[in-house]
Scaffold this motif. Structure first.
Motif, PDB file in Angstrom:
ATOM      1  N   THR A 286      42.487  36.800  43.143  1.00  0.00           N
ATOM      2  CA  THR A 286      43.801  37.381  43.418  1.00  0.00           C
ATOM      3  C   THR A 286      43.643  38.559  44.372  1.00  0.00           C
ATOM      4  O   THR A 286      42.745  39.394  44.224  1.00  0.00           O
ATOM      5  N   LEU A 287      44.508  38.607  45.396  1.00  0.00           N
ATOM      6  CA  LEU A 287      44.363  39.581  46.474  1.00  0.00           C
ATOM      7  C   LEU A 287      45.616  40.406  46.727  1.00  0.00           C
ATOM      8  O   LEU A 287      45.552  41.435  47.379  1.00  0.00           O
ATOM      9  N   GLY A 288      46.785  39.896  46.306  1.00  0.00           N
ATOM     10  CA  GLY A 288      48.036  40.538  46.708  1.00  0.00           C
ATOM     11  C   GLY A 288      48.200  41.904  46.065  1.00  0.00           C
ATOM     12  O   GLY A 288      48.153  42.030  44.842  1.00  0.00           O
ATOM     13  N   LEU A 289      48.375  42.941  46.885  1.00  0.00           N
ATOM     14  CA  LEU A 289      48.582  44.297  46.367  1.00  0.00           C
ATOM     15  C   LEU A 289      50.067  44.550  46.186  1.00  0.00           C
ATOM     16  O   LEU A 289      50.850  44.412  47.118  1.00  0.00           O
ATOM     17  N   ARG A 290      50.440  44.912  44.986  1.00  0.00           N
ATOM     18  CA  ARG A 290      51.853  45.169  44.699  1.00  0.00           C
ATOM     19  C   ARG A 290      52.180  46.658  44.745  1.00  0.00           C
ATOM     20  O   ARG A 290      53.335  47.033  44.829  1.00  0.00           O
ATOM     21  N   GLY A 291      51.180  47.528  44.631  1.00  0.00           N
ATOM     22  CA  GLY A 291      51.443  48.967  44.548  1.00  0.00           C
ATOM     23  C   GLY A 291      51.772  49.339  43.121  1.00  0.00           C
ATOM     24  O   GLY A 291      52.615  48.715  42.487  1.00  0.00           O
ATOM     25  N   GLY A 292      51.088  50.326  42.583  1.00  0.00           N
ATOM     26  CA  GLY A 292      51.348  50.747  41.210  1.00  0.00           C
ATOM     27  C   GLY A 292      50.770  49.765  40.211  1.00  0.00           C
ATOM     28  O   GLY A 292      49.935  48.924  40.545  1.00  0.00           O
ATOM     29  N   ARG A 293      51.226  49.884  38.969  1.00  0.00           N
ATOM     30  CA  ARG A 293      50.717  49.004  37.922  1.00  0.00           C
ATOM     31  C   ARG A 293      51.324  47.614  38.065  1.00  0.00           C
ATOM     32  O   ARG A 293      52.445  47.459  38.505  1.00  0.00           O
ATOM     33  N   ASN A 294      50.553  46.599  37.694  1.00  0.00           N
ATOM     34  CA  ASN A 294      51.032  45.219  37.833  1.00  0.00           C
ATOM     35  C   ASN A 294      50.444  44.382  36.703  1.00  0.00           C
ATOM     36  O   ASN A 294      49.571  43.538  36.921  1.00  0.00           O
ATOM     37  N   PRO A 295      50.888  44.621  35.456  1.00  0.00           N
ATOM     38  CA  PRO A 295      50.292  43.889  34.329  1.00  0.00           C
ATOM     39  C   PRO A 295      50.617  42.396  34.385  1.00  0.00           C
ATOM     40  O   PRO A 295      51.724  42.008  34.769  1.00  0.00           O
ATOM     41  N   ILE A 296      49.632  41.574  34.037  1.00  0.00           N
ATOM     42  CA  ILE A 296      49.833  40.125  33.996  1.00  0.00           C
ATOM     43  C   ILE A 296      49.291  39.594  32.679  1.00  0.00           C
ATOM     44  O   ILE A 296      48.395  40.190  32.078  1.00  0.00           O
ATOM     45  N   THR A 297      49.848  38.483  32.239  1.00  0.00           N
ATOM     46  CA  THR A 297      49.372  37.827  31.028  1.00  0.00           C
ATOM     47  C   THR A 297      48.804  36.468  31.410  1.00  0.00           C
ATOM     48  O   THR A 297      49.435  35.721  32.154  1.00  0.00           O
ATOM     49  N   ILE A 298      47.607  36.189  30.931  1.00  0.00           N
ATOM     50  CA  ILE A 298      46.939  34.906  31.209  1.00  0.00           C
ATOM     51  C   ILE A 298      46.633  34.245  29.874  1.00  0.00           C
ATOM     52  O   ILE A 298      46.146  34.901  28.950  1.00  0.00           O
ATOM     53  N   ASP A 299      46.918  32.964  29.761  1.00  0.00           N
ATOM     54  CA  ASP A 299      46.563  32.218  28.559  1.00  0.00           C
ATOM     55  C   ASP A 299      45.032  32.145  28.454  1.00  0.00           C
ATOM     56  O   ASP A 299      44.363  31.678  29.384  1.00  0.00           O
ATOM     57  N   GLN A 300      44.500  32.596  27.340  1.00  0.00           N
ATOM     58  CA  GLN A 300      43.039  32.630  27.181  1.00  0.00           C
ATOM     59  C   GLN A 300      42.425  31.239  27.344  1.00  0.00           C
ATOM     60  O   GLN A 300      41.287  31.103  27.776  1.00  0.00           O
ATOM     61  N   THR A 301      43.203  30.189  27.008  1.00  0.00           N
ATOM     62  CA  THR A 301      42.636  28.838  27.131  1.00  0.00           C
ATOM     63  C   THR A 301      42.289  28.501  28.579  1.00  0.00           C
ATOM     64  O   THR A 301      41.424  27.668  28.847  1.00  0.00           O
ATOM     65  N   HIS A 302      42.971  29.149  29.533  1.00  0.00           N
ATOM     66  CA  HIS A 302      42.583  28.946  30.944  1.00  0.00           C
ATOM     67  C   HIS A 302      41.140  29.390  31.184  1.00  0.00           C
ATOM     68  O   HIS A 302      40.423  28.831  32.006  1.00  0.00           O
ATOM     69  N   LEU A 303      40.738  30.448  30.483  1.00  0.00           N
ATOM     70  CA  LEU A 303      39.419  31.044  30.742  1.00  0.00           C
ATOM     71  C   LEU A 303      38.310  30.376  29.946  1.00  0.00           C
ATOM     72  O   LEU A 303      37.157  30.340  30.373  1.00  0.00           O
ATOM     73  N   LEU A 304      38.658  29.832  28.756  1.00  0.00           N
ATOM     74  CA  LEU A 304      37.615  29.313  27.867  1.00  0.00           C
ATOM     75  C   LEU A 304      36.860  28.132  28.463  1.00  0.00           C
ATOM     76  O   LEU A 304      35.719  27.885  28.109  1.00  0.00           O
ATOM     77  N   SER A 305      37.500  27.423  29.381  1.00  0.00           N
ATOM     78  CA  SER A 305      36.826  26.268  29.972  1.00  0.00           C
ATOM     79  C   SER A 305      36.048  26.639  31.228  1.00  0.00           C
ATOM     80  O   SER A 305      35.861  25.813  32.124  1.00  0.00           O
ATOM     81  N   GLY A 306      35.644  27.880  31.294  1.00  0.00           N
ATOM     82  CA  GLY A 306      34.813  28.281  32.428  1.00  0.00           C
ATOM     83  C   GLY A 306      35.610  28.641  33.664  1.00  0.00           C
ATOM     84  O   GLY A 306      35.053  28.707  34.755  1.00  0.00           O
ATOM     85  N   ARG A 307      36.907  28.851  33.490  1.00  0.00           N
ATOM     86  CA  ARG A 307      37.695  29.291  34.653  1.00  0.00           C
ATOM     87  C   ARG A 307      37.593  30.817  34.761  1.00  0.00           C
ATOM     88  O   ARG A 307      37.573  31.519  33.752  1.00  0.00           O
ATOM     89  N   THR A 308      37.554  31.278  35.993  1.00  0.00           N
ATOM     90  CA  THR A 308      37.398  32.705  36.261  1.00  0.00           C
ATOM     91  C   THR A 308      38.590  33.207  37.060  1.00  0.00           C
ATOM     92  O   THR A 308      39.011  32.542  38.011  1.00  0.00           O
ATOM     93  N   LEU A 309      39.107  34.363  36.685  1.00  0.00           N
ATOM     94  CA  LEU A 309      40.079  35.075  37.527  1.00  0.00           C
ATOM     95  C   LEU A 309      39.416  36.351  37.987  1.00  0.00           C
ATOM     96  O   LEU A 309      38.970  37.164  37.168  1.00  0.00           O
ATOM     97  N   THR A 310      39.306  36.519  39.294  1.00  0.00           N
ATOM     98  CA  THR A 310      38.678  37.717  39.837  1.00  0.00           C
ATOM     99  C   THR A 310      39.626  38.351  40.847  1.00  0.00           C
ATOM    100  O   THR A 310      40.577  37.713  41.302  1.00  0.00           O
ATOM    101  N   GLY A 311      39.397  39.597  41.149  1.00  0.00           N
ATOM    102  CA  GLY A 311      40.194  40.276  42.171  1.00  0.00           C
ATOM    103  C   GLY A 311      39.285  40.730  43.295  1.00  0.00           C
ATOM    104  O   GLY A 311      38.107  41.023  43.066  1.00  0.00           O
ATOM    105  N   VAL A 312      39.813  40.762  44.504  1.00  0.00           N
ATOM    106  CA  VAL A 312      38.996  41.118  45.667  1.00  0.00           C
ATOM    107  C   VAL A 312      39.788  42.083  46.538  1.00  0.00           C
ATOM    108  O   VAL A 312      40.976  41.874  46.789  1.00  0.00           O
ATOM    109  N   ILE A 313      39.134  43.129  47.007  1.00  0.00           N
ATOM    110  CA  ILE A 313      39.749  44.020  47.991  1.00  0.00           C
ATOM    111  C   ILE A 313      38.967  43.896  49.302  1.00  0.00           C
ATOM    112  O   ILE A 313      37.732  43.771  49.304  1.00  0.00           O
ATOM    113  N   GLU A 314      39.708  43.866  50.400  1.00  0.00           N
ATOM    114  CA  GLU A 314      39.111  43.863  51.748  1.00  0.00           C
ATOM    115  C   GLU A 314      38.038  42.776  51.920  1.00  0.00           C
ATOM    116  O   GLU A 314      37.079  42.939  52.673  1.00  0.00           O
ATOM    117  N   GLY A 315      38.183  41.673  51.195  1.00  0.00           N
ATOM    118  CA  GLY A 315      37.243  40.568  51.351  1.00  0.00           C
ATOM    119  C   GLY A 315      35.850  40.869  50.834  1.00  0.00           C
ATOM    120  O   GLY A 315      34.920  40.088  51.050  1.00  0.00           O
TER     121      GLY A 315
END
Ligand SMILES: [Zn+2]
Ligand SMILES: [Zn+2]
Length: 369
Positions: A286-315
């Motif tokens: 995820t790369l999009g900067l919203r400015g300020g706080r930006n809480p998100i909710t992710i279903d844990q089952t997405h992650l349990l199967s080896g899926r990763t959510l990472t954030g990147v700044i400036e590549g």
């Protein structure tokens, strides 16, 4: 010697920028004066102009500058007057993260890029009466005909690329391309979905082609973006307005989901779509900067199967290494920046901001005579 620049000054959050003369004082030993030829408009400039990033006012924004070296400080080596350059974000070059080649995570990133002053608190611009006008935005403040940067973030361009269009390499294009080529590193033949077809998303698409991904799916509600994305190499475009469940559609179209996703919007809804488009295992950046706080909710089952959510700044890339690489891809026709760029004279910056805000252009670049 004092120099006078024409700069677009933000005096009040939410108000239009006003072009005025600003004075550029004497250079420090490590500083470089760049005569700007072009500067891209990045969404982070819009976020800051609206008050979403705490830079003190009055201030000069702009952080995708390119131009020609006009003067160098006494301790600068490796750059000379007349060199064509692109300006990246600033980093200290000495902290632990900088030393291991990850200056986007410099421990001093915020003071160096958002404080509006040099590290010693002085300003690189002032108005005619001597009052400071804040600069150093991403180590540059390049909505100005003259910019004071340093050898920490000024990068020489290789021959053969148009200097006036090169500025966006320094932020938006490095963000999208660096995420693919430096962070996700897709294997040849793999699949990727790119959510949001602005400049960052288009750069991710061009980089996915360079990485020889077989399946590249572009998702954006703006139909004007679809033809360009197809020209740049996506194998399918989708609009969330005509597909009910993007994740399910992508999983069906790819036989189980994509290996990688790039999410350049930053909204919870789009992050969740991107996560649900992944195969198992798979990685979403995820790369999009919203400015300020930006809480998100992710279903844990997405992650349990080896899926990763990472954030990147400036590549997650070092501008001194990555920007010349991107410029070389551009020169060789594999990273066609000109196809996503619309130019506006600097005096027409209000028109350019309007076009960017309305989504009429992918990357607007203000040009100077
Ligand atoms: Zn650092
Ligand atoms: Zn930017």
């Amino acid at each position: 010697m004092t120099r006078v620049a024409r700069a677009a000054v933000l005096r009040e959050h939410g108000a239009p920028l006003r072009i005025q003369s600003v004075v550029v004082p004497e250079l420090r030993p490590d500083e470089i004066l760049v005569r700007i030829r072009g500067v891209g408009i990045c969404h982070t400039d819009l976020t800051a102009a609206a008050g979403g990033v705490p830079i003190p006012l009055p201030a000069v924004l702009g952080h995708e500058g390119s131009g020609v070296v006009a003067e160098v400080g006494s301790s600068v080596v490796g750059l000379r007057v007349g060199d064509s350059v692109v300006i990246g974000f600033d980093s200290c070059r000495t902290c632990r993260n900088c030393r291991r080649g990850r200056p986007a995570y410099c421990t001093r990133f915020a003071p160096l890029n958002y404080s509006g002053t040099r590290p010693d608190g002085t300003s690189v611009f002032h108005d005619g009466s001597g009052k400071p006008v804040h600069g150093n935005w991403f180590g540059q403040s390049s909505f100005s005909s003259l910019v004071v940067a340093t050898d920490r973030n000024v990068v020489r361009l290789p021959e053969g690329v148009p200097v006036e269009l090169a500025g966006p390499l320094g932020c938006g294009l490095a963000t999208g391309a660096g995420t693919v080529l430096r962070v996700l590193r897709p294997e040849p033949g793999s699949s990727i979905a790119v959510f949001g077809l602005g400049a960052v998303g288009m750069a991710a698409i061009m980089a996915s082609r360079i990485a020889r991904c077989d399946t590249i799916i572009g998702i954006d509600p703006n139909p004007r973006r679809h033809a360009l994305a197809l020209e740049l190499g996506v194998t399918e475009v989708l609009s969330p307005d005509s597909v009910d469940d993007i994740g399910r559609h992508v999983r069906r179209a790819t036989g189980g989901g994509v290996d990688y996703a790039v999410e350049s919007v930053g909204s919870e809804a789009v992050i969740r779509q991107a996560m649900s488009s992944l195969t198992s295992p798979g990685v979403c950046a995820t790369l999009g900067l919203r400015g300020g706080r930006n809480p998100i909710t992710i279903d844990q089952t997405h992650l349990l199967s080896g899926r990763t959510l990472t954030g990147v700044i400036e590549g997650d890339a070092d501008p001194h290494i990555f920007l010349p690489e991107l410029a070389a891809f551009w020169r060789d026709g594999r990273f066609p920046v000109e196809k996503i760029t619309s130019t506006f004279p600097f005096d027409k910056l209000d028109d350019a901001f309007t076009a960017v805000t309305a989504g009429e252009v992918v990357k607007a670049v203000l040009t100077f005579d």
